[in-house]
Design a protein around this motif. Structure first.
Motif, PDB file in Angstrom:
ATOM      1  N   PHE A   1      16.787  25.038 -34.729  1.00  0.00           N
ATOM      2  CA  PHE A   1      16.990  26.034 -33.289  1.00  0.00           C
ATOM      3  C   PHE A   1      18.130  26.603 -33.144  1.00  0.00           C
ATOM      4  O   PHE A   1      19.410  25.962 -33.320  1.00  0.00           O
TER       5      PHE A   1
ATOM      6  N   ARG B   1      18.460  17.984 -26.713  1.00  0.00           N
ATOM      7  CA  ARG B   1      18.376  17.927 -28.107  1.00  0.00           C
ATOM      8  C   ARG B   1      18.677  16.425 -28.430  1.00  0.00           C
ATOM      9  O   ARG B   1      19.578  15.752 -28.214  1.00  0.00           O
TER      10      ARG B   1
ATOM     11  N   PHE C   1      15.389  19.626 -20.881  1.00  0.00           N
ATOM     12  CA  PHE C   1      15.210  19.476 -22.337  1.00  0.00           C
ATOM     13  C   PHE C   1      16.581  18.634 -22.804  1.00  0.00           C
ATOM     14  O   PHE C   1      17.423  18.592 -22.219  1.00  0.00           O
TER      15      PHE C   1
ATOM     16  N   GLU D   1      14.258  28.455 -20.536  1.00  0.00           N
ATOM     17  CA  GLU D   1      12.999  28.999 -20.453  1.00  0.00           C
ATOM     18  C   GLU D   1      12.454  28.439 -19.085  1.00  0.00           C
ATOM     19  O   GLU D   1      11.006  28.868 -18.841  1.00  0.00           O
TER      20      GLU D   1
ATOM     21  N   HIS E   1      16.295  24.029 -18.863  1.00  0.00           N
ATOM     22  CA  HIS E   1      16.433  24.955 -19.985  1.00  0.00           C
ATOM     23  C   HIS E   1      16.326  26.325 -19.590  1.00  0.00           C
ATOM     24  O   HIS E   1      15.640  26.566 -18.307  1.00  0.00           O
TER      25      HIS E   1
ATOM     26  N   THR F   1      15.909  20.678 -36.223  1.00  0.00           N
ATOM     27  CA  THR F   1      16.404  20.179 -34.924  1.00  0.00           C
ATOM     28  C   THR F   1      15.474  19.600 -34.096  1.00  0.00           C
ATOM     29  O   THR F   1      14.075  19.988 -34.472  1.00  0.00           O
TER      30      THR F   1
ATOM     31  N   VAL G   1      11.828  21.448 -34.803  1.00  0.00           N
ATOM     32  CA  VAL G   1      12.207  22.989 -35.261  1.00  0.00           C
ATOM     33  C   VAL G   1      12.745  23.034 -36.441  1.00  0.00           C
ATOM     34  O   VAL G   1      13.582  22.424 -36.620  1.00  0.00           O
TER      35      VAL G   1
ATOM     36  N   GLU H   1       9.617  18.573 -29.548  1.00  0.00           N
ATOM     37  CA  GLU H   1       9.646  19.618 -30.375  1.00  0.00           C
ATOM     38  C   GLU H   1      10.484  19.341 -31.548  1.00  0.00           C
ATOM     39  O   GLU H   1      11.571  19.156 -31.542  1.00  0.00           O
TER      40      GLU H   1
ATOM     41  N   ILE I   1      14.125  18.244 -29.909  1.00  0.00           N
ATOM     42  CA  ILE I   1      14.456  18.212 -28.530  1.00  0.00           C
ATOM     43  C   ILE I   1      13.252  17.358 -27.794  1.00  0.00           C
ATOM     44  O   ILE I   1      12.078  17.306 -28.203  1.00  0.00           O
TER      45      ILE I   1
ATOM     46  N   PHE J   1      20.049  29.786 -30.777  1.00  0.00           N
ATOM     47  CA  PHE J   1      19.555  31.065 -29.638  1.00  0.00           C
ATOM     48  C   PHE J   1      19.616  32.112 -30.294  1.00  0.00           C
ATOM     49  O   PHE J   1      18.745  33.103 -29.864  1.00  0.00           O
TER      50      PHE J   1
HETATM   51  N1  GUN Z   1      13.867  24.783 -27.998  1.00  0.00           N
HETATM   52  C1  GUN Z   1      13.881  24.150 -29.122  1.00  0.00           C
HETATM   53  N2  GUN Z   1      14.752  23.617 -29.746  1.00  0.00           N
HETATM   54  C2  GUN Z   1      15.793  23.936 -28.853  1.00  0.00           C
HETATM   55  C3  GUN Z   1      17.248  23.199 -28.993  1.00  0.00           C
HETATM   56  O1  GUN Z   1      17.470  22.692 -29.639  1.00  0.00           O
HETATM   57  N3  GUN Z   1      18.035  23.906 -27.822  1.00  0.00           N
HETATM   58  C4  GUN Z   1      17.436  24.850 -26.951  1.00  0.00           C
HETATM   59  N4  GUN Z   1      18.294  25.207 -26.073  1.00  0.00           N
HETATM   60  N5  GUN Z   1      16.253  25.159 -27.100  1.00  0.00           N
HETATM   61  C5  GUN Z   1      15.277  24.656 -27.901  1.00  0.00           C
END
Ligand code: GUN
Length: 171
Positions: free
Chosen positions: A139, A28, A26, A22, A20, A49, A135, A133, A51, A141
């Motif tokens: 999610f 998805r 990860f 960050e 990832h 979404t 979201v 997670e 992950i 970007f």
């Molecule tokens: N961080 C939380 N959800 C996601 C995702 O679906 N993709 C990415 N790249 N980062 C995330």
């Protein structure tokens, strides 16, 4: 709890995780593509979404980043993970996700949109920590900003040491 014979590389291979941006790894696992997209000010998004997210001894930090969406975190396996949250008013919240609920570890963590978040694997016997997670809105970007060390230390000088530990050196 020690997970016998399970290594970080086993988890990465079995769950088919990728690096990832960050830090950590990860994949998805879900996007609500059977429903209408949600119209947000940033454009259309999935309603939700999800992950898997893994930190390992070799990639132990999820760097400071900002999300517009709300994120629910669920701890699954391995060593505890420390979360650092910087709220819009500059206050710092630190908490730990992990399986030792009697020690105050959180199994679930709700992080509302609009704050800075970083995570760090704590030393333990497994060498990895695995969460999920969820979201919402999903999610994208475009809704996420990686923390610039320079910008964050200028904005929150009281947290300089922490920010330097949990951002990349851009120089
Ligand atoms: N961080 C939380 N959800 C996601 C995702 O679906 N993709 C990415 N790249 N980062 C995330």
């Amino acid at each position: 709890m020690k997970l016998r014979h399970t290594t970080a590389n086993d988890v990465i291979a079995t769950l088919e995780l990728e690096p990832h941006v960050e830090g950590g790894f990860f994949r998805r696992t879900y996007q609500a593509d059977h429903r209408d997209m949600l119209e947000t000010t940033g454009g259309p998004r999935f309603l939700m979404t999800s992950i898997y997210y893994l930190l390992t001894a070799d990639s132990p930090v999820g760097q400071f980043h900002f999300n517009q969406s709300d994120i629910l975190h669920y701890f699954h396996l391995g060593d505890a993970i420390e979360y650092s949250l910087i709220h819009a008013d500059g206050s710092l919240q630190t908490l730990v996700m992990g399986s030792d609920v009697l020690a105050g570890h959180q199994l679930q963590l709700h992080v509302p949109g609009g704050i800075w978040k970083a995570s760090r694997l704590l030393n333990g016997e497994n060498g990895f920590g695995l969460i999920s997670e969820a979201v919402s809105p999903g999610f994208d970007f475009a809704d996420m900003e990686m923390g610039s060390r320079q910008k964050l230390t200028a904005q929150y000088p009281q947290h300089r040491a922490l920010i330097e530990k949990l951002t990349r050196d851009e120089d």
